[in-house]
Design a protein around this motif. Structure first.
Motif, PDB file in Angstrom:
ATOM      1  N   GLN A   1     -12.577  24.200 -19.819  1.00  0.00           N
ATOM      2  CA  GLN A   1     -11.916  23.016 -19.296  1.00  0.00           C
ATOM      3  C   GLN A   1     -11.382  23.356 -17.908  1.00  0.00           C
ATOM      4  O   GLN A   1     -10.995  24.484 -17.647  1.00  0.00           O
ATOM      5  N   VAL A   2     -11.385  22.367 -17.023  1.00  0.00           N
ATOM      6  CA  VAL A   2     -10.835  22.581 -15.693  1.00  0.00           C
ATOM      7  C   VAL A   2      -9.965  21.385 -15.324  1.00  0.00           C
ATOM      8  O   VAL A   2     -10.310  20.242 -15.623  1.00  0.00           O
ATOM      9  N   HIS A   3      -8.818  21.672 -14.733  1.00  0.00           N
ATOM     10  CA  HIS A   3      -7.916  20.580 -14.337  1.00  0.00           C
ATOM     11  C   HIS A   3      -7.749  20.597 -12.839  1.00  0.00           C
ATOM     12  O   HIS A   3      -7.907  21.627 -12.182  1.00  0.00           O
ATOM     13  N   ASP A   4      -7.399  19.434 -12.292  1.00  0.00           N
ATOM     14  CA  ASP A   4      -7.319  19.272 -10.852  1.00  0.00           C
ATOM     15  C   ASP A   4      -6.092  18.461 -10.497  1.00  0.00           C
ATOM     16  O   ASP A   4      -5.874  17.385 -11.047  1.00  0.00           O
ATOM     17  N   ALA A   5      -5.289  18.991  -9.582  1.00  0.00           N
ATOM     18  CA  ALA A   5      -4.121  18.243  -9.125  1.00  0.00           C
ATOM     19  C   ALA A   5      -4.533  17.003  -8.353  1.00  0.00           C
ATOM     20  O   ALA A   5      -3.935  15.951  -8.468  1.00  0.00           O
ATOM     21  N   GLY A   6      -5.588  17.153  -7.546  1.00  0.00           N
ATOM     22  CA  GLY A   6      -6.120  16.007  -6.822  1.00  0.00           C
ATOM     23  C   GLY A   6      -5.157  15.456  -5.792  1.00  0.00           C
ATOM     24  O   GLY A   6      -4.079  15.970  -5.558  1.00  0.00           O
ATOM     25  N   PHE A   7      -5.536  14.367  -5.169  1.00  0.00           N
ATOM     26  CA  PHE A   7      -4.676  13.640  -4.239  1.00  0.00           C
ATOM     27  C   PHE A   7      -4.656  12.197  -4.713  1.00  0.00           C
ATOM     28  O   PHE A   7      -5.418  11.359  -4.255  1.00  0.00           O
ATOM     29  N   GLY A   8      -3.798  11.932  -5.691  1.00  0.00           N
ATOM     30  CA  GLY A   8      -3.727  10.604  -6.276  1.00  0.00           C
ATOM     31  C   GLY A   8      -4.827  10.341  -7.283  1.00  0.00           C
ATOM     32  O   GLY A   8      -4.991   9.218  -7.734  1.00  0.00           O
ATOM     33  N   ALA A   9      -5.583  11.368  -7.637  1.00  0.00           N
ATOM     34  CA  ALA A   9      -6.695  11.170  -8.570  1.00  0.00           C
ATOM     35  C   ALA A   9      -6.952  12.451  -9.353  1.00  0.00           C
ATOM     36  O   ALA A   9      -8.027  13.013  -9.327  1.00  0.00           O
ATOM     37  N   GLY A  10      -5.926  12.946 -10.065  1.00  0.00           N
ATOM     38  CA  GLY A  10      -6.079  14.143 -10.865  1.00  0.00           C
ATOM     39  C   GLY A  10      -7.047  13.931 -12.010  1.00  0.00           C
ATOM     40  O   GLY A  10      -7.192  12.832 -12.533  1.00  0.00           O
ATOM     41  N   LYS A  11      -7.738  15.003 -12.410  1.00  0.00           N
ATOM     42  CA  LYS A  11      -8.773  14.885 -13.419  1.00  0.00           C
ATOM     43  C   LYS A  11      -8.788  16.086 -14.335  1.00  0.00           C
ATOM     44  O   LYS A  11      -8.224  17.133 -14.023  1.00  0.00           O
ATOM     45  N   VAL A  12      -9.447  15.924 -15.477  1.00  0.00           N
ATOM     46  CA  VAL A  12      -9.755  17.024 -16.373  1.00  0.00           C
ATOM     47  C   VAL A  12     -11.246  16.987 -16.654  1.00  0.00           C
ATOM     48  O   VAL A  12     -11.785  15.962 -17.073  1.00  0.00           O
ATOM     49  N   GLY A  13     -11.928  18.081 -16.395  1.00  0.00           N
ATOM     50  CA  GLY A  13     -13.359  18.178 -16.666  1.00  0.00           C
ATOM     51  C   GLY A  13     -13.619  19.106 -17.831  1.00  0.00           C
ATOM     52  O   GLY A  13     -12.836  20.014 -18.099  1.00  0.00           O
ATOM     53  N   ARG A  14     -14.728  18.902 -18.514  1.00  0.00           N
ATOM     54  CA  ARG A  14     -15.065  19.708 -19.684  1.00  0.00           C
ATOM     55  C   ARG A  14     -16.528  20.108 -19.627  1.00  0.00           C
ATOM     56  O   ARG A  14     -17.398  19.310 -19.306  1.00  0.00           O
ATOM     57  N   SER A  15     -16.766  21.378 -19.938  1.00  0.00           N
ATOM     58  CA  SER A  15     -18.124  21.887 -20.048  1.00  0.00           C
ATOM     59  C   SER A  15     -18.291  22.522 -21.417  1.00  0.00           C
ATOM     60  O   SER A  15     -17.395  23.207 -21.909  1.00  0.00           O
ATOM     61  N   VAL A  16     -19.431  22.278 -22.058  1.00  0.00           N
ATOM     62  CA  VAL A  16     -19.705  22.866 -23.372  1.00  0.00           C
ATOM     63  C   VAL A  16     -20.838  23.882 -23.286  1.00  0.00           C
ATOM     64  O   VAL A  16     -21.323  24.358 -24.313  1.00  0.00           O
ATOM     65  N   ASP A  17     -21.254  24.227 -22.076  1.00  0.00           N
ATOM     66  CA  ASP A  17     -22.342  25.183 -21.917  1.00  0.00           C
ATOM     67  C   ASP A  17     -21.982  26.254 -20.877  1.00  0.00           C
ATOM     68  O   ASP A  17     -22.776  26.619 -20.045  1.00  0.00           O
ATOM     69  N   ARG A  18     -20.732  26.726 -20.939  1.00  0.00           N
ATOM     70  CA  ARG A  18     -20.244  27.788 -20.066  1.00  0.00           C
ATOM     71  C   ARG A  18     -20.298  27.405 -18.597  1.00  0.00           C
ATOM     72  O   ARG A  18     -20.559  28.250 -17.727  1.00  0.00           O
ATOM     73  N   GLY A  19     -20.074  26.149 -18.295  1.00  0.00           N
ATOM     74  CA  GLY A  19     -19.946  25.714 -16.919  1.00  0.00           C
ATOM     75  C   GLY A  19     -21.219  25.271 -16.254  1.00  0.00           C
ATOM     76  O   GLY A  19     -21.222  24.971 -15.062  1.00  0.00           O
ATOM     77  N   VAL A  20     -22.321  25.172 -17.009  1.00  0.00           N
ATOM     78  CA  VAL A  20     -23.575  24.737 -16.398  1.00  0.00           C
ATOM     79  C   VAL A  20     -23.505  23.260 -16.033  1.00  0.00           C
ATOM     80  O   VAL A  20     -23.911  22.852 -14.943  1.00  0.00           O
ATOM     81  N   THR A  21     -22.995  22.437 -16.924  1.00  0.00           N
ATOM     82  CA  THR A  21     -22.814  21.007 -16.641  1.00  0.00           C
ATOM     83  C   THR A  21     -21.381  20.613 -16.978  1.00  0.00           C
ATOM     84  O   THR A  21     -20.734  21.222 -17.837  1.00  0.00           O
ATOM     85  N   TRP A  22     -20.913  19.546 -16.289  1.00  0.00           N
ATOM     86  CA  TRP A  22     -19.524  19.106 -16.440  1.00  0.00           C
ATOM     87  C   TRP A  22     -19.464  17.613 -16.721  1.00  0.00           C
ATOM     88  O   TRP A  22     -20.276  16.841 -16.226  1.00  0.00           O
ATOM     89  N   VAL A  23     -18.452  17.208 -17.492  1.00  0.00           N
ATOM     90  CA  VAL A  23     -18.201  15.805 -17.787  1.00  0.00           C
ATOM     91  C   VAL A  23     -16.757  15.506 -17.447  1.00  0.00           C
ATOM     92  O   VAL A  23     -15.845  16.276 -17.787  1.00  0.00           O
ATOM     93  N   ASP A  24     -16.524  14.417 -16.739  1.00  0.00           N
ATOM     94  CA  ASP A  24     -15.172  13.957 -16.436  1.00  0.00           C
ATOM     95  C   ASP A  24     -14.575  13.370 -17.707  1.00  0.00           C
ATOM     96  O   ASP A  24     -15.057  12.363 -18.220  1.00  0.00           O
ATOM     97  N   ARG A  25     -13.510  13.973 -18.218  1.00  0.00           N
ATOM     98  CA  ARG A  25     -12.899  13.531 -19.472  1.00  0.00           C
ATOM     99  C   ARG A  25     -11.764  12.534 -19.261  1.00  0.00           C
ATOM    100  O   ARG A  25     -11.180  12.070 -20.239  1.00  0.00           O
ATOM    101  N   THR A  26     -11.450  12.219 -18.023  1.00  0.00           N
ATOM    102  CA  THR A  26     -10.272  11.385 -17.781  1.00  0.00           C
ATOM    103  C   THR A  26     -10.586  10.051 -17.130  1.00  0.00           C
ATOM    104  O   THR A  26      -9.702   9.220 -16.992  1.00  0.00           O
ATOM    105  N   GLY A  27     -11.814   9.829 -16.693  1.00  0.00           N
ATOM    106  CA  GLY A  27     -12.137   8.561 -16.039  1.00  0.00           C
ATOM    107  C   GLY A  27     -11.334   8.324 -14.771  1.00  0.00           C
ATOM    108  O   GLY A  27     -10.910   7.217 -14.475  1.00  0.00           O
ATOM    109  N   ASN A  28     -11.065   9.407 -14.024  1.00  0.00           N
ATOM    110  CA  ASN A  28     -10.295   9.338 -12.795  1.00  0.00           C
ATOM    111  C   ASN A  28      -8.831   8.992 -13.054  1.00  0.00           C
ATOM    112  O   ASN A  28      -8.201   8.318 -12.264  1.00  0.00           O
TER     113      ASN A  28
END
Length: 315
Positions: A288-315
């Motif tokens: 999982q990766v989190h981002d402070a962002g600039f007015g648009a923080g997000k949490v991303g998730r990868s299930v294949d050791r970081g090969v592909t990512w999915v935005d879990r928060t919808g911005n």
């Protein structure tokens, strides 16, 4: 202002510490719908020992001693290290020692995962343009220092410190942080030593497509791979700014070179500032990766050791 949250490694289902601008708070029911928090170390209590001090966002707990917590504070002109083996016992249980009496801009703290005698602090200053690692082998009673960078950046490097669990003698250490964003060949950087804090440090920064070097933007930007993949270190690195767009890239380091796990804007997850990684669950494939962002923080998730990512928060 919330600065950092830590789960007790001895009892992560119940106990946790939360560092805020009002002091250090403890709970014994973190999984409750409404946890009960106790202010075990107020700013006023800390200032009675360290005049004029303010809390920094540098708090760490250790798997070696139940109840252990380490904390960095500063009064602008000096940096102090505090430790306790009974973090819920109030201010009387804390011991404070001076790390350094020089100017401090950013700090990070690490306690060895093998012994609480080995303590590490990375400190950066804008005025002197220095990044210094302070290290103690006696639990913080006395400190030695090593300058990593001296006079290079307009804005000092520092704020991320990481020692892999496999480094049983604490000889392998990583330091990363933000540098001068005005020079496209510099940007942030990551440094590594394999000879301990007082040894030789090498610039191992990843170079992004915009020619800027990448470094960790926070201590949580580093995470280890699981034991089945122990050669790899994961880093969420800042690539600085191109126009008004922040950039970041999730990287994997195998001890010799970097591999970008996704494009420099995380593929479909664009404009990440790149704050940090989450830990590994039992199946050893998820990140999982989190981002402070600039007015648009997000949490991303990868299930294949970081090969592909999915935005879990919808911005």
């Amino acid at each position: 202002t919330l600065l950092v949250l830590r789960l007790d490694p001895w009892d992560p289902s119940n106990k946790a510490l939360c560092l805020s601008s009002t002091g250090l708070w403890a709970t014994s029911n973190i999984r409750a719908i409404t946890p009960t928090w106790t202010n075990v170390l107020t700013l006023a209590q800390m200032q009675s020992s360290v005049s004029g001090a303010a809390f920094f966002g540098a708090l760490i707990m250790s798997p070696n001693v139940s109840g252990f917590a380490g904390l960095l504070v500063t009064n602008g002109a000096a940096t102090y290290y505090g430790r306790t083996n009974n973090y819920s016992g109030g201010s009387a249980t804390w011991t404070w020692t001076l790390v350094d009496s020089g100017q401090t801009t950013t700090v990070a703290l690490w306690v060895s995962q093998h012994t609480t005698n080995n303590i590490f602090v990375v400190k950066a200053t804008n005025g002197a343009r220095q990044t210094i690692v302070f290290y103690s082998t006696n639990g913080g009673s006395t400190w030695s220092s090593k300058i990593i960078l001296d006079g290079e950046f307009n804005s000092a490097l520092g704020g991320a410190l990481f020692i892999p669990y496999s480094s049983t003698s604490d000889s392998i250490i990583y330091v990363g942080g933000n540098g001068d964003q005005g020079d496209g060949t510099h940007g942030s950087k990551t440094f590594k030593t394999i000879t301990g804090a007082g040894g030789t440090w090498t610039d191992i920064s990843y170079v992004a497509s915009n020619s800027k070097k990448c470094g960790a933007v926070s201590q949580e930007a580093f995470t280890e791979s699981p034991s089945s993949d122990s050669a790899n270190l994961f880093l969420m690195a800042s690539i600085g700014f191109t126009g008004n767009n922040p950039g970041s890239v999730p990287l994997k380091y195998d001890g010799a070179s970097w591999t970008a796990l996704q494009s420099e804007d995380l593929g479909s997850i664009t404009d990440w500032a790149g704050s940090g990684f989450g830990g590994w669950p039992a199946n050893n494939t998820q990140l999982q990766v989190h981002d402070a962002g600039f007015g648009a923080g997000k949490v991303g998730r990868s299930v294949d050791r970081g090969v592909t990512w999915v935005d879990r928060t919808g911005n």
